[in-house]
Design a protein around this motif. Sequence first.
Motif, mmCIF file in Angstrom:
data_model
loop_
_atom_site.group_PDB
_atom_site.id
_atom_site.type_symbol
_atom_site.label_atom_id
_atom_site.label_comp_id
_atom_site.label_asym_id
_atom_site.label_seq_id
_atom_site.Cartn_x
_atom_site.Cartn_y
_atom_site.Cartn_z
ATOM 1 N N MET A 234 -26.656 -10.552 -41.297
ATOM 2 C CA MET A 234 -27.078 -11.511 -40.287
ATOM 3 C C MET A 234 -25.876 -12.148 -39.593
ATOM 4 N N GLU A 235 -24.842 -12.475 -40.393
ATOM 5 C CA GLU A 235 -23.654 -13.097 -39.804
ATOM 6 C C GLU A 235 -22.957 -12.158 -38.828
ATOM 7 N N SER A 236 -22.927 -10.855 -39.163
ATOM 8 C CA SER A 236 -22.303 -9.892 -38.264
ATOM 9 C C SER A 236 -23.082 -9.771 -36.961
ATOM 10 N N PHE A 237 -24.418 -9.872 -37.042
ATOM 11 C CA PHE A 237 -25.242 -9.811 -35.830
ATOM 12 C C PHE A 237 -24.996 -11.029 -34.955
ATOM 13 N N VAL A 238 -24.913 -12.199 -35.572
ATOM 14 C CA VAL A 238 -24.651 -13.427 -34.820
ATOM 15 C C VAL A 238 -23.278 -13.355 -34.145
ATOM 16 N N ASP A 239 -22.299 -12.864 -34.897
ATOM 17 C CA ASP A 239 -20.953 -12.719 -34.340
ATOM 18 C C ASP A 239 -20.953 -11.751 -33.167
ATOM 19 N N PHE A 240 -21.730 -10.679 -33.292
ATOM 20 C CA PHE A 240 -21.814 -9.678 -32.219
ATOM 21 C C PHE A 240 -22.432 -10.266 -30.955
ATOM 22 N N ARG B 80 -12.745 15.380 -36.632
ATOM 23 C CA ARG B 80 -11.778 14.592 -37.401
ATOM 24 C C ARG B 80 -11.387 13.294 -36.701
ATOM 25 N N ASN B 81 -11.773 13.135 -35.447
ATOM 26 C CA ASN B 81 -11.410 11.940 -34.667
ATOM 27 C C ASN B 81 -12.654 11.320 -34.026
ATOM 28 N N PRO B 82 -13.488 10.640 -34.829
ATOM 29 C CA PRO B 82 -14.709 10.027 -34.287
ATOM 30 C C PRO B 82 -14.468 9.091 -33.095
ATOM 31 N N PRO B 83 -13.394 8.261 -33.087
ATOM 32 C CA PRO B 83 -13.178 7.403 -31.910
ATOM 33 C C PRO B 83 -13.010 8.200 -30.617
ATOM 34 N N LEU B 84 -12.299 9.315 -30.688
ATOM 35 C CA LEU B 84 -12.109 10.154 -29.507
ATOM 36 C C LEU B 84 -13.424 10.790 -29.079
ATOM 37 N N LEU B 85 -14.202 11.255 -30.032
ATOM 38 C CA LEU B 85 -15.508 11.852 -29.730
ATOM 39 C C LEU B 85 -16.434 10.835 -29.075
ATOM 40 N N LEU B 86 -16.508 9.631 -29.637
ATOM 41 C CA LEU B 86 -17.395 8.605 -29.087
ATOM 42 C C LEU B 86 -16.957 8.183 -27.686
ATOM 43 N N ASP B 87 -15.650 8.060 -27.480
ATOM 44 C CA ASP B 87 -15.156 7.685 -26.158
ATOM 45 C C ASP B 87 -15.476 8.767 -25.128
ATOM 46 N N LEU B 88 -15.336 10.018 -25.514
ATOM 47 C CA LEU B 88 -15.645 11.132 -24.619
ATOM 48 C C LEU B 88 -17.131 11.155 -24.275
ATOM 49 N N SER C 213 -24.973 5.840 -23.881
ATOM 50 C CA SER C 213 -23.677 5.193 -23.688
ATOM 51 C C SER C 213 -23.681 3.770 -24.233
ATOM 52 N N SER C 214 -24.777 3.057 -24.019
ATOM 53 C CA SER C 214 -24.884 1.679 -24.510
ATOM 54 C C SER C 214 -24.877 1.630 -26.027
ATOM 55 N N LEU C 215 -25.570 2.574 -26.660
ATOM 56 C CA LEU C 215 -25.594 2.624 -28.127
ATOM 57 C C LEU C 215 -24.199 2.910 -28.684
ATOM 58 N N VAL C 216 -23.453 3.795 -27.994
ATOM 59 C CA VAL C 216 -22.074 4.059 -28.415
ATOM 60 C C VAL C 216 -21.226 2.800 -28.251
ATOM 61 N N GLY C 217 -21.438 2.081 -27.130
ATOM 62 C CA GLY C 217 -20.707 0.840 -26.907
ATOM 63 C C GLY C 217 -21.008 -0.201 -27.966
ATOM 64 N N ILE C 218 -22.267 -0.322 -28.352
ATOM 65 C CA ILE C 218 -22.658 -1.266 -29.404
ATOM 66 C C ILE C 218 -22.013 -0.872 -30.735
ATOM 67 N N SER D 285 -18.179 -1.840 -34.943
ATOM 68 C CA SER D 285 -17.217 -1.213 -35.862
ATOM 69 C C SER D 285 -15.946 -0.897 -35.082
ATOM 70 N N PRO D 286 -15.029 -1.847 -34.970
ATOM 71 C CA PRO D 286 -13.824 -1.656 -34.144
ATOM 72 C C PRO D 286 -12.985 -0.439 -34.518
ATOM 73 N N HIS D 287 -13.064 0.020 -35.776
ATOM 74 C CA HIS D 287 -12.266 1.181 -36.170
ATOM 75 C C HIS D 287 -12.748 2.461 -35.491
ATOM 76 N N LEU D 288 -13.946 2.423 -34.882
ATOM 77 C CA LEU D 288 -14.478 3.583 -34.168
ATOM 78 C C LEU D 288 -14.110 3.556 -32.682
ATOM 79 N N LYS D 289 -13.418 2.534 -32.245
ATOM 80 C CA LYS D 289 -13.005 2.422 -30.842
ATOM 81 C C LYS D 289 -11.654 3.091 -30.658
#
Length: 245
Positions: free
Chosen positions: A1-7, A189-197, A228-233, A238-242
């Motif tokens: 819940m706290e993570s949702f509020v922070d988001f 092997r690089n989920p952040p790159l895949l998600l950004d693409l 795209s919005s779901l990837v952005g969320i 999860s900042p490590h996926l950016k």
Amino acid sequence: MESFVDFTNRCQGRDQLFRATQYTCMLLSYLIENKADKKKLVMKLKQLESSMSSGRKMFRLGNMVHALVAARRTAELPEVVPRLCLTASHLSRALYFVCDAVLWLRSIGLQPHVDKPKWHTWATKCYYCSLLMNLARDWYEIYWRLEQAALEEKTKENFFWQKQGEELYDVKSDGLHTFLCQLFQILKRNPPLLLDLVKNLCDLSGPLDTLGIYKTSPGVIGFCGLLSSLVGILTLASPHLKLKQ
């Protein structure tokens, strides 16, 4: 819940939620618009979509400053290609936010004489340019990793020059297959790159349609926008996926 509020307390988080709702409404209204008993629901969905769009414009009023600050930061990157691509992307996005603010002022009646089609086209072109720069950066990251993989293997050098005729065709086919396999492994092997693409490719559907480069349907735009919005969320939560800049 706290993570949702922070988001939800973050401006970007609220914008992504509004964006996901906006494109969900667009997709749903497209899927049911031909059903006679769903006309009222379609109207409500389109009204909600318009409200989400207006709300997002208000949230983005200060984003021009954020884009300029980001451009200044990326201008100091050591590598030439990421520096040029990301700086150009942020500057284009800053211009997009300027056009977007002008359109918002017109929508609330403060600037009724603004030429809406012209400013909308300018905004779309700036957004389109920003996406192209982001995709160029993504491709640079992929190309760099492909080169690294090729250097690690150190095999099959000069292979294409040793065969002719059908054998050469077979080698090229194998070369394409190898390239696709390497590309798959790199993105795996690089989920952040895949998600950004994925996000940048999905975001292209709207500008391509608006500018008449590649016409599509509201259903496709709604689906791509929602994805795209779901990837952005996901990357905000999860900042490590950016993908790092």
